[in-house]
Scaffold this motif. Sequence first.
Motif, mmCIF file in Angstrom:
data_model
loop_
_atom_site.group_PDB
_atom_site.id
_atom_site.type_symbol
_atom_site.label_atom_id
_atom_site.label_comp_id
_atom_site.label_asym_id
_atom_site.label_seq_id
_atom_site.Cartn_x
_atom_site.Cartn_y
_atom_site.Cartn_z
ATOM 1 N N GLU A 194 -25.148 -7.525 -38.480
ATOM 2 C CA GLU A 194 -25.961 -7.843 -37.388
ATOM 3 C C GLU A 194 -25.173 -7.066 -36.436
ATOM 4 O O GLU A 194 -26.391 -6.680 -35.263
ATOM 5 N N PHE A 195 -24.330 -6.715 -36.098
ATOM 6 C CA PHE A 195 -23.810 -5.850 -35.164
ATOM 7 C C PHE A 195 -22.851 -4.595 -35.563
ATOM 8 O O PHE A 195 -21.847 -4.559 -35.683
ATOM 9 N N PRO A 196 -23.794 -3.541 -36.057
ATOM 10 C CA PRO A 196 -22.989 -2.458 -36.542
ATOM 11 C C PRO A 196 -22.459 -1.829 -35.663
ATOM 12 O O PRO A 196 -21.448 -0.739 -36.026
ATOM 13 N N ARG A 197 -22.590 -1.746 -34.238
ATOM 14 C CA ARG A 197 -21.891 -1.099 -33.419
ATOM 15 C C ARG A 197 -20.408 -1.569 -33.347
ATOM 16 O O ARG A 197 -19.523 -1.124 -32.469
ATOM 17 N N ALA A 198 -20.035 -2.770 -34.202
ATOM 18 C CA ALA A 198 -18.654 -3.374 -34.003
ATOM 19 C C ALA A 198 -17.648 -2.200 -34.339
ATOM 20 O O ALA A 198 -16.640 -2.410 -33.693
ATOM 21 N N TRP A 199 -17.970 -1.213 -35.112
ATOM 22 C CA TRP A 199 -17.013 -0.317 -35.481
ATOM 23 C C TRP A 199 -16.554 0.557 -34.156
ATOM 24 O O TRP A 199 -15.395 1.014 -33.937
ATOM 25 N N GLU A 200 -17.915 1.029 -33.493
ATOM 26 C CA GLU A 200 -17.871 1.862 -32.379
ATOM 27 C C GLU A 200 -17.093 1.171 -31.202
ATOM 28 O O GLU A 200 -16.081 1.527 -30.526
ATOM 29 N N LEU A 201 -17.250 -0.207 -30.990
ATOM 30 C CA LEU A 201 -16.679 -1.027 -30.297
ATOM 31 C C LEU A 201 -15.216 -1.261 -30.424
ATOM 32 O O LEU A 201 -14.141 -1.255 -29.279
ATOM 33 N N GLU A 202 -14.695 -1.410 -31.559
ATOM 34 C CA GLU A 202 -13.586 -1.608 -31.941
ATOM 35 C C GLU A 202 -12.682 0.074 -31.797
ATOM 36 O O GLU A 202 -11.467 -0.079 -31.304
ATOM 37 N N LEU A 203 -13.296 0.972 -32.321
ATOM 38 C CA LEU A 203 -12.869 2.449 -31.817
ATOM 39 C C LEU A 203 -12.581 2.482 -30.307
ATOM 40 O O LEU A 203 -11.502 2.990 -29.702
ATOM 41 N N ALA A 204 -13.743 2.150 -29.539
ATOM 42 C CA ALA A 204 -13.656 2.286 -28.004
ATOM 43 C C ALA A 204 -12.486 1.236 -27.482
ATOM 44 O O ALA A 204 -11.628 1.739 -26.490
ATOM 45 N N TYR A 205 -12.299 0.099 -28.112
ATOM 46 C CA TYR A 205 -11.122 -0.724 -27.570
ATOM 47 C C TYR A 205 -9.648 0.094 -27.986
ATOM 48 O O TYR A 205 -8.936 0.000 -27.120
ATOM 49 N N LYS A 206 -9.611 0.739 -29.238
ATOM 50 C CA LYS A 206 -8.328 1.402 -29.413
ATOM 51 C C LYS A 206 -8.362 2.649 -28.312
ATOM 52 O O LYS A 206 -7.234 2.756 -27.841
ATOM 53 N N ALA A 207 -9.279 3.308 -28.096
ATOM 54 C CA ALA A 207 -9.289 4.454 -27.263
ATOM 55 C C ALA A 207 -8.782 3.883 -25.876
ATOM 56 O O ALA A 207 -7.903 4.572 -25.294
ATOM 57 N N ASP A 208 -9.492 2.893 -25.449
ATOM 58 C CA ASP A 208 -9.055 2.404 -24.145
ATOM 59 C C ASP A 208 -7.487 1.925 -24.101
ATOM 60 O O ASP A 208 -6.834 2.385 -23.268
ATOM 61 N N GLU A 209 -7.121 1.463 -25.087
ATOM 62 C CA GLU A 209 -5.545 0.883 -25.201
ATOM 63 C C GLU A 209 -4.729 2.161 -25.284
ATOM 64 O O GLU A 209 -3.638 1.961 -24.799
ATOM 65 N N ASP A 210 -5.195 3.183 -25.946
ATOM 66 C CA ASP A 210 -4.295 4.247 -26.068
ATOM 67 C C ASP A 210 -4.127 4.835 -24.552
ATOM 68 O O ASP A 210 -3.188 5.441 -24.395
ATOM 69 N N SER A 211 -5.382 4.892 -23.985
ATOM 70 C CA SER A 211 -5.104 5.449 -22.443
ATOM 71 C C SER A 211 -4.200 4.725 -21.765
ATOM 72 O O SER A 211 -3.860 5.103 -20.817
#
Length: 1753
Positions: free
Chosen positions: A412-429
């Motif tokens: 239902e929410f295929p963008r979840a992978w990109e949101l998880e990746l974005a959360y990862k990138a934000d966490e890295d920064s």
Amino acid sequence: MVKGSGKSSASSGTRKKHAARKVGNTDAIELPKPKSGKKDKKRNQEPRKKVYIPPSKPAPTQQDPLDSLGLSHQLPADLLVVLRKFSKRDTVTKTKALEEFQAGWVDPALRKDEDGLLSEALTTMLPVWLHHVPVLFLHPSRRVRSLAVTIHALLLRIHTVWEQMNVHLRDISSLDQAETLLGSWALATCDVDRAVAQTARRSWIQHVSLVDSAGKLALAGPLLSSLLAFVQRAVLDPAGLYQYLNPVQVPVNITPVKTVRGRPVPVPVKKTDEDAAPRVRAEGEEESETDRKARLRVGGIGVLTWILDTRASSPSKSLEDLLDLLSNPALWSSLHHAETCPFADIESFGLAQPPVRSAAWSLLQSLLSHWKAEMESLVPLLSVAVLRSAFVDPDVKVRASMLRPWLTFVREFPRAWELELAYKADEDSEAESDDNEPKRPQAIQSPKSRAYAEFLQFLQLGCAGDPLQGYPTVLILLSTIPSSILSCASAELDEPYPASDLFTSFWSAVDGRALSALNRPAISAAFLSSLLECTTFIVRRLSNGNGHASPLLADGASTEDASMALVGAQYRQMWDGIAEGRLRVDPVAAGELVAKNLTVLSQIDEGLFDTAWNAFAPAIADRTSTPGAAKIVFFFLKSLHSNFPEDSRQIAATDVLFQKIAAAVISESRAGLASKADDETIQQKLSTLVDLISVFGDAVFGDVGLAELLDDAVQQHTVSLLTLQPLLLKTYLNRRGDQERTLFLWRSMLSSVGTDLYRILPPLADAAQEDALPGHLAPAEQELDAPLGDLYTDALGSENGASLPLLLHVIRNSRYFVTTESFETFLHVVVSEVDESSAALQTQEDKIPSLNVSMDVIAACFDNRPDLLSDAKLSLSLLPNVFSLAYLLPRFSDLAGAHCVSVSQRLWTSWRRDAPLELQREVGSEIVEQLKDTIFATTVRFRPSDILQAASDGDLSGLIKNMDDILPGQARLDEMLSGLRADPTHASLAILSPLVPPSAAFDAAEGPDCEADRFGLGSYARAVSALLHACVDNRQTAKANLWALRHFLSLAVYADELLNFPSLPSVAFSKSVSKEILSGIISKAQQLATYLLVIPQDDKWHVTVAARSQDGKAASSSNDTAGFVADLIKVTQVEDTYLDSQVLHVVLQHILSDTNKEEADQWMALARKLEKKAPQLSLAIVLAVTRYGPEPPRLDRYRNELAAEALGIRPNKANTSGLLLLRRLAATAPDPESDVVFLPQPRAVNFVKACQQWIASDEDLDEDVESEMTAVFIHLVPILQNVSGSHWDLIFDVIESNLENSSFENDETLTVLWRTIRLVQTIQDLVAYNKDLRAQWQERQTAVFTLLRDLVAAQTKSVFSVPRSICREAALSVIQNMPPSLIDHETLPKMSHLLFDPLPNVQKMSYEVMREAAKKYTEHLVIEAGVDAESTVRPRLPPELVALLQQTIEALDMDELSGSKVLGALLGWMTVFDLFGNASMKVRSGYTEHLRDLDLIGSYFIPLILNILNVSGGMSKAFKLDIWTVNQFYLELYDSEDALSVQLFAAHLYYRALLTTSSLVRTWIMECKDRTLFTALTNYTSTHFSPVIISAEFAHVKSPEAAEELNVENLTVKVLAAASEVNAAYLIDEQRLEITLKVPTDWPLHGIEVKDSKRVGVSVEKWRGWLLGVQQIVSAQNGRIVDAISLFKKNVTAHFDGQVECAICYSIISVAEGDLPQKACKTCKNRFHASCLYKWFNTSHSSTCPLCRSEFM
């Protein structure tokens, strides 16, 4: 910086922009706002998201309503007591209070509250209950929670209580109270215990609602807010919530104030260990603190889920009041299993708590099901929570519950992978640090998704250990992963195809053996399906670029090349995995999956199919040469062909590959058969060919070229193929469609069978047995007739174990091998063999193997041809034997399990079910005739009862009229009985029966035994025992065959004679017959006689019998009792034999037992009438009337007449008429205990005078006359006891004469000997009360006793007989009272053999004599040894007794320890131990040495005792002696057939052995090498015997006998039982010499320790010698403690005897040194102590003698 070496140099915002641009739709992704403003290091590095967890409320002070509301004054006292217990913290108290509350108040209020008082009390009590409900509902104890929710539900069923509670919640209670009450109730509905949750949920749903509803509490406004607040606290802070509900009682400091000089001083406070470990769960608590938190969280999440599900159907659908909680990362940390939550800076709520994680996934499912639109704001948080938790959860149950919400969310929410990746990138920064050092530029690198990395790890672990559930979801998950993430993950891999890390992870599970589970084929199939589907999916994604390069492609790579590289690699690896066995998938399933995916690839691009096909097709062709792999290849190839679309390129490619493989396989097989290669290589090639034909038979034979090649190979190498690969021929015959060709091949093979039977025929028979041959195959003529006969011959001879199974296979499938005529001929041969073997089996056992074979063959024939069951000729010849085998053979224990028995029973049952009724009757008649003949036959192995039982078990109903048809008839039995001996076997049987004629009237039985069966039954005995068995089993049969009673009693007479005289031949039995059979016949005959001989209540019955017995008519077989008795009398009159008279006597015993004098007089009248015609018959009647009937007048008159007639018989007729008169007179003698007077005294005197005249005459009287005369004297001496005269001299002379002429060796004299002994017994009884007679008897008794003693002591060589044993028993009973002077030291050796007599009574009575004789024997040796100055006398046990002991024990069967032999051995040992009684030490030592020299104790005694007591089996199996005493045994109560008596006697003997020969027993035990036996025997002895022996020894020391022996003035003996010691002290001059004997607790297993207590006046060497002598007495010489002390006493007295006092101290023993006066004066010869002399010299200042004053030199 090099690529991939660290963080990107781009800022956080830049990297987010690049990520958004790569996805393509920036607006669709909610990215967090970039951070701004970098002032210092702390501001640059912002912490991770902090989670808000509301603080715990302080626990309010809540008073119990019982006190605050004054309810304690309103409620009943009993209820008040219960309610007070609710406040207790103890779980047990709470539980009991709840149980009492429910049982005493709630349940009665619902059942029988007629006046409403209980309901009123409960309504009043409600505030108290609601006050305790939160604590009870959330209590750690499951039992408390269960009782609480049950009581709450029951209370709400009371209308007034519910109304009061509703009012209380809405209007009375505060928000805090409402919150805790509703919240705890709601949490209870989601309790981890299912029973608690169900009960609470029912009451919650019935009374609570989120919307307004009649009769329910509406949760709206403040109530709902309170409930949500409680839920939030339960989820986020369960520990604080529990502490809030259960506040800790603050202790009050009551320590008094310390003052110094009037001023208060602070009291030092005890420091607590702040670093102490947290409180662990106490013993008895049901849950730890962690489990309690989890339970409350599960309840809170469950309530939250219920609210969401309930609100979904509400018109006003809103999540506003729940968003704060739902957007809290702490809540969703419940999804994660690890300690560190990747998306919240707290410890995961789901750590080590699978129920919490399952509840959280259920909450997510509720959101996805009903609140998809409203949860948009939660998607960024949930994306991270779901993807970072799902792949790594280790619990199987959690994975099962999360599957649906997980897949639903990513779909239902295929963008979840990109949101998880974005959360990862934000966490890295956010994690980047801003150092003071200048930064170097870094290469731009795309961020990696941690969720995708965990997904790859998920694949590497075989779907986290759950492949069957996980692999079907992989494609769904893969379809939701953006290409950008797939490409980022593969960016660093140098592979020619995209998503290589995905497929590498796939195959890592295989290489790492993550798929090695039990259900590996299914797992491998799931893996293969997922792999191929993912391959196809990636190819599709590459091809759907719409003209744009796919993000999955590397720079410069084309879509076509990448796709083909991917497909080629995966399909090549797929086949390698299958071929190498790493993927153990079913080849058919694998082919189906491959065909399906290849078809899809072909639809995408034909080139992809070619690439995939070329990747594994060559390997398939090469794989056929690998052993064992060809079949996989063929099934895989066939599956491919079946699943490809018709007329497609795929089918064509498959056909080409098949043609190539088939041609190669056939060619290699032909070449192998033509070559000289080893058999193993050829077999491998032929196996491949078999697999090819089995799988592709139609295709192979459908190709003309392939079929010709194969036909040619089979025709040329038929015989070789039968040896090398018979399966090929079977497959060929079954799959080849050419009937003419296959029939010709089959018949050629049958024709060649004779050349090598066991090589050619087995594969053909196996193929037929497996039903793998076509139906048109059949023999031409008689190709297998000869081989079939050879097979049967080999099977009968057991020469070849394979012959019988092969023969049975051929017979069961005869249509392929033999013609109908040959089959029936063979069957008749087998039936003839069964007939011969069955007849032989009745006499021997070695026919069982051949019968097993033949019956198997016959059963196979009937299975193949059921119609043969109706063949009359075959049934008549076969079925009687089948019946015999089926129901007679099982009667033998050694044949009960024979195979032919079960086969015969099955065959008989089938025949009874299917054969025509008329044929069954014919066969039944034949069986009856055979059974009749078998009953009489002595050569058969069956018992007669077995035959009758077989007829009963064999289901002959309908075949014979009744079972009486099988029984022997009267005429035949009468004829057989008339031909048998009618005289007794021996004259000594007169001891048992007065009807036995005198010895001169007949000869004793001699000659061989009668012809008998294996059980010892002759033909007559077999027939009668069969009839006896039938009558006992069926009393109606007995009544219908009353005539048979004569034969029953006759057979019982024969059996009784054999039991009493087993050495003589019997006409009905052989000597091999068992006593059990004989006793059973006697017992059953007596039972039937008692049952059948019932006299009707008819006054004239006896008159009728007497009249009918003299009516002159011939005897007839009457079935009434009167007719039977009359016929028996008639038959007896004819021959007047002993046998018939004995039978009649038994019959009359039952008839006369209930008669009156008149009826008895009728029988006496009949006896008088028959007196001359049948004297033996008349004697039987008279004897019966005398013994069993009342005293009739005619009997008394007859008795007096006989006595009077004696005076008229002259001496020359004494041996004829006198003998008969004496027998008749003896028969009329009444029982001595009765009131009937035998003869008047004058007539008795006259009768004795007549006898005296016969004896005094010159005529020689026969021994029979003297014997019968003695029998009459037995009854006359009581009458003559007060009459003096010469008749007593006559009687005594007769006694002495009879004893002198009798012996136990001569059986002919046993009768007169027994009568004489009885006469002596009678006289002994009379002299006890008759003084005059006693005087006469004392004059003659010595001679009589001496004769009797010598008779008994004489050892006989005759075999056993009951008359002899009775005589010996009677003689022993007499000599027990003989004068002691007649027993001397020679009596024991002479009479030892009596201990081993076959009759136990004789043995026991003999022992009484032996015990006295043992005393005399020992006394004699003691005297001889005492006067033996030269030590020439060596005391020894009687050699006769020792020899008998050795012989008897060696002949014993240790497995059957009962009977007279065992008793004899035990009595022999009892006599041995009796010999030790009152023996001196020298005699005792001699006995011990004799036992040691012969090793009698170790080799004979101990093994016997161990076997009887079963000590060899260990203490657990040994005979239990706990309730028995071992120091006493009463021989008169001994029963030789009772195992308990034998074991108790053995235990007593072991006690006697330990008491008298302890050193020998101890030596044997210590030398025992069997450690198990050693341990068992030592434990057994120390437990049951040592305490008794020690007590007996101490009692002996205290006994008067010991006191007399140790009677010395200065000797004192003390027994210290508590210390287990005996102390002996000798007093001399007030000085004590002491020794102590320490008795161990397991004595005599361990010796007595002799301690040196005190030594004075004795040298060390001499003292040690004394102690050693004492030690030897109690250790090696079997001496008792009294003997040891006696030796000590003798040594001391001898040592001090003659010693003079010291002239200085006037003492014998020096007080100072404890020595004797040793220093002697040479002048006066006086002796002095050395110490006294030294003192004298010092004080007198001279060296002169104190007495004579001379110099002391």
